[in-house]
Design a protein around this motif. Structure first.
Motif, PDB file in Angstrom:
ATOM      1  N   GLY A  19       8.468   9.132 -34.900  1.00 52.18           N
ATOM      2  CA  GLY A  19       9.844   9.185 -34.173  1.00 52.18           C
ATOM      3  C   GLY A  19      10.076   7.923 -33.743  1.00 52.18           C
ATOM      4  O   GLY A  19       9.384   6.963 -33.866  1.00 52.18           O
ATOM      5  N   GLY A  20      11.594   7.566 -33.554  1.00 48.72           N
ATOM      6  CA  GLY A  20      12.076   6.320 -33.175  1.00 48.72           C
ATOM      7  C   GLY A  20      13.196   6.410 -32.719  1.00 48.72           C
ATOM      8  O   GLY A  20      13.972   7.199 -32.801  1.00 48.72           O
ATOM      9  N   LEU A  21      13.467   5.238 -31.680  1.00 51.41           N
ATOM     10  CA  LEU A  21      14.748   5.123 -31.219  1.00 51.41           C
ATOM     11  C   LEU A  21      15.207   3.763 -31.393  1.00 51.41           C
ATOM     12  O   LEU A  21      14.399   2.761 -31.258  1.00 51.41           O
ATOM     13  CB  LEU A  21      14.497   5.380 -29.517  1.00 51.41           C
ATOM     14  CG  LEU A  21      15.860   5.123 -28.747  1.00 51.41           C
ATOM     15  CD1 LEU A  21      15.690   5.815 -27.439  1.00 51.41           C
ATOM     16  CD2 LEU A  21      16.120   3.683 -28.366  1.00 51.41           C
ATOM     17  N   LEU A  37      22.111  -0.077 -22.078  1.00 58.74           N
ATOM     18  CA  LEU A  37      21.301   0.085 -23.095  1.00 58.74           C
ATOM     19  C   LEU A  37      22.290   1.008 -24.042  1.00 58.74           C
ATOM     20  O   LEU A  37      22.674   2.088 -23.622  1.00 58.74           O
ATOM     21  CB  LEU A  37      20.203   0.956 -22.642  1.00 58.74           C
ATOM     22  CG  LEU A  37      19.502   1.400 -23.735  1.00 58.74           C
ATOM     23  CD1 LEU A  37      18.555   0.707 -24.791  1.00 58.74           C
ATOM     24  CD2 LEU A  37      18.464   2.595 -23.244  1.00 58.74           C
ATOM     25  N   ALA A  38      22.228   0.659 -25.290  1.00 59.97           N
ATOM     26  CA  ALA A  38      23.123   1.645 -26.216  1.00 59.97           C
ATOM     27  C   ALA A  38      22.076   2.312 -27.224  1.00 59.97           C
ATOM     28  O   ALA A  38      21.189   1.530 -27.845  1.00 59.97           O
ATOM     29  CB  ALA A  38      24.111   0.848 -27.009  1.00 59.97           C
ATOM     30  N   VAL A  60      13.133   8.020 -25.313  1.00 59.21           N
ATOM     31  CA  VAL A  60      14.452   7.525 -24.443  1.00 59.21           C
ATOM     32  C   VAL A  60      13.918   7.129 -23.223  1.00 59.21           C
ATOM     33  O   VAL A  60      14.474   5.955 -22.677  1.00 59.21           O
ATOM     34  CB  VAL A  60      15.144   8.700 -24.344  1.00 59.21           C
ATOM     35  CG1 VAL A  60      16.445   8.390 -23.226  1.00 59.21           C
ATOM     36  CG2 VAL A  60      15.755   9.196 -25.465  1.00 59.21           C
ATOM     37  N   LEU A  61      12.888   7.580 -22.441  1.00 57.11           N
ATOM     38  CA  LEU A  61      12.416   7.112 -20.940  1.00 57.11           C
ATOM     39  C   LEU A  61      11.833   5.651 -21.235  1.00 57.11           C
ATOM     40  O   LEU A  61      11.863   4.823 -20.281  1.00 57.11           O
ATOM     41  CB  LEU A  61      11.534   8.012 -20.573  1.00 57.11           C
ATOM     42  CG  LEU A  61      12.217   9.452 -20.085  1.00 57.11           C
ATOM     43  CD1 LEU A  61      11.150  10.522 -19.508  1.00 57.11           C
ATOM     44  CD2 LEU A  61      13.374   9.225 -19.148  1.00 57.11           C
ATOM     45  N   GLU A  62      11.026   5.407 -22.371  1.00 50.83           N
ATOM     46  CA  GLU A  62      10.640   4.115 -22.511  1.00 50.83           C
ATOM     47  C   GLU A  62      11.466   3.229 -22.800  1.00 50.83           C
ATOM     48  O   GLU A  62      11.447   2.098 -22.291  1.00 50.83           O
ATOM     49  CB  GLU A  62       9.681   4.268 -23.873  1.00 50.83           C
ATOM     50  CG  GLU A  62       8.834   3.087 -23.941  1.00 50.83           C
ATOM     51  CD  GLU A  62       7.909   2.529 -22.810  1.00 50.83           C
ATOM     52  OE1 GLU A  62       7.585   3.318 -22.209  1.00 50.83           O
ATOM     53  OE2 GLU A  62       7.587   1.219 -23.099  1.00 50.83           O
ATOM     54  N   ALA A  63      12.421   3.535 -23.652  1.00 52.29           N
ATOM     55  CA  ALA A  63      13.603   2.649 -23.968  1.00 52.29           C
ATOM     56  C   ALA A  63      14.293   2.286 -22.487  1.00 52.29           C
ATOM     57  O   ALA A  63      14.593   0.927 -22.286  1.00 52.29           O
ATOM     58  CB  ALA A  63      14.576   3.105 -24.884  1.00 52.29           C
ATOM     59  N   GLU A  64      14.800   3.362 -21.677  1.00 48.63           N
ATOM     60  CA  GLU A  64      15.214   3.181 -20.511  1.00 48.63           C
ATOM     61  C   GLU A  64      14.584   2.167 -19.569  1.00 48.63           C
ATOM     62  O   GLU A  64      14.975   1.382 -18.885  1.00 48.63           O
ATOM     63  CB  GLU A  64      15.532   4.402 -19.890  1.00 48.63           C
ATOM     64  CG  GLU A  64      16.638   5.057 -20.398  1.00 48.63           C
ATOM     65  CD  GLU A  64      16.883   6.560 -19.797  1.00 48.63           C
ATOM     66  OE1 GLU A  64      16.106   6.914 -18.729  1.00 48.63           O
ATOM     67  OE2 GLU A  64      17.736   7.408 -20.254  1.00 48.63           O
ATOM     68  N   PHE A 119       9.224   3.019 -31.503  1.00 42.08           N
ATOM     69  CA  PHE A 119       8.595   3.724 -32.535  1.00 42.08           C
ATOM     70  C   PHE A 119       7.519   4.438 -32.233  1.00 42.08           C
ATOM     71  O   PHE A 119       6.556   3.969 -31.277  1.00 42.08           O
ATOM     72  CB  PHE A 119       8.604   3.108 -33.828  1.00 42.08           C
ATOM     73  CG  PHE A 119       9.606   2.289 -34.270  1.00 42.08           C
ATOM     74  CD1 PHE A 119      10.473   3.062 -34.924  1.00 42.08           C
ATOM     75  CD2 PHE A 119      10.062   0.957 -34.189  1.00 42.08           C
ATOM     76  CE1 PHE A 119      12.076   2.575 -35.414  1.00 42.08           C
ATOM     77  CE2 PHE A 119      11.129   0.401 -34.530  1.00 42.08           C
ATOM     78  CZ  PHE A 119      11.985   1.106 -34.935  1.00 42.08           C
ATOM     79  N   ALA A 120       7.021   5.684 -32.471  1.00 36.98           N
ATOM     80  CA  ALA A 120       5.905   6.408 -32.232  1.00 36.98           C
ATOM     81  C   ALA A 120       5.215   6.679 -33.644  1.00 36.98           C
ATOM     82  O   ALA A 120       5.995   7.120 -34.524  1.00 36.98           O
ATOM     83  CB  ALA A 120       6.085   7.641 -31.751  1.00 36.98           C
TER      84      ALA A 120
END
Lengths: 146, 154
Positions: free
Chosen positions: B60-62, B71-72, B92-96, B50-51
């Motif tokens: 924003g959030g993923l 990663l789903a 997205v890049l952080e989650a990846e 989250f940001a």
């Protein structure tokens, strides 16, 4: 100025807020999302039971938007390869046609029944290779108005 | 074999029978795929990014999870004023990065509608693995996949 929060291995309470915001975006951009969220789809279930009301086979899904979604199909092991799956599938497709939807769709893994659906006129519209590793997850679709 | 059987058709969800079908199907899956068996036992691991602004409001959030080396990405949302300025890409890049370095993930996947963000994901290296046209009518649903790079500091 923003700060990052990462949650790993634990669901964050912020999830609900993201869900809600995304639903709002979808509803603003797609009348179809708005409608299905408001009124839901129409369930379709078909089951085969024996004299003792024990479940032998079943299929369930839902009609919404312009399609029939088949969520689950299962046949008791002792009754596999006897045509029950085909009978249930045909009943579901008939129901879909009665609702005037243009297509049916579903997902299946490579170790489940892709061949069964291909035999019944479904076409592969997507394949996620290595989902799970060594297998594939398929998305299948059949046009109902042809 | 089927002469004494009764076919039951219902147009309202039969939750009891649905549950039984689901349970039986899961048993089948577990017997055929050790991956299914494992995830049912251990569950997927949530991965959320989250940001927030200085007041703690979400910009924003993923929302995602990892399982089976994947990663789903389940949900991604960015507030209007921050769209198209790179915040979504950062999420997205952080989650990846976390998925690669802390979860040993090899792939990432996401589904998105034509009115959402297919080109956004393509720009981040995702390829279309499938699409369902006219779902909903006039729109298309896409499934996207990315093979993740191997860990940089391995």
């Amino acid at each position: 100025v923003a700060s990052w929060i990462e949650r790993i291995g634990e669901e964050s309470p912020f999830r609900q807020e993201i869900d809600k915001n995304l639903a709002t975006f979808n509803d603003a951009n797609s009348p179809w999302h708005r409608t299905v969220r408001a009124s839901g789809g129409e369930a379709y279930d078909v089951y085969l039971v024996d004299e003792n009301n024990q479940l032998i086979a079943g299929l369930y899904g839902e009609v919404y938007w312009d399609g029939l979604e088949i969520d689950r199909l299962w046949v008791n092991e002792a009754y596999r390869h006897t045509g029950l799956g085909t009978q249930m599938l045909n009943k579901a497709l008939k129901f879909g046609r009665s609702r005037k939807v243009s297509h049916a769709h579903l997902t299946t893994f490579s170790f489940q029944a892709p061949e069964f659906y291909l035999k019944h006129g479904f076409k592969v519209v997507g394949e996620m290779v290595d989902m799970p590793p060594g297998h594939s997850k398929f998305w299948l679709r059949k046009e109902l108005n042809e | 074999m089927t002469e004494h059987l009764n076919i039951v058709v219902e147009h309202e969800a039969d939750e009891t029978r649905r549950d039984l079908i689901l349970k039986n199907l899961r048993n089948f899956n577990d017997s055929q795929s050790h991956w299914h068996q494992a995830i049912r036992k251990e569950g997927a691991q949530p991965l959320d990014v989250f940001a927030l602004d200085d007041d703690g409001n979400i910009l924003g959030g993923l929302i995602g999870e990892t399982y089976w080396g994947w990663l789903a990405i389940d949900y991604l949302w960015v507030v209007d004023v921050h769209r198209s300025n790179g915040l979504g890409s950062l999420l997205v890049l952080e989650a990846e990065t976390v998925a690669i370095e802390k979860r040993d993930c090899q792939w990432s996947k996401v589904s998105t509608f034509s009115f959402q963000a297919p080109s956004f994901y393509e720009n981040l290296g995702y390829d279309i693995a499938g699409q369902l046209d006219n779902y909903p009518p006039g729109e298309t649903m896409f499934w996207l996949k990315k093979t993740l790079p191997t860990p940089s500091n391995a």
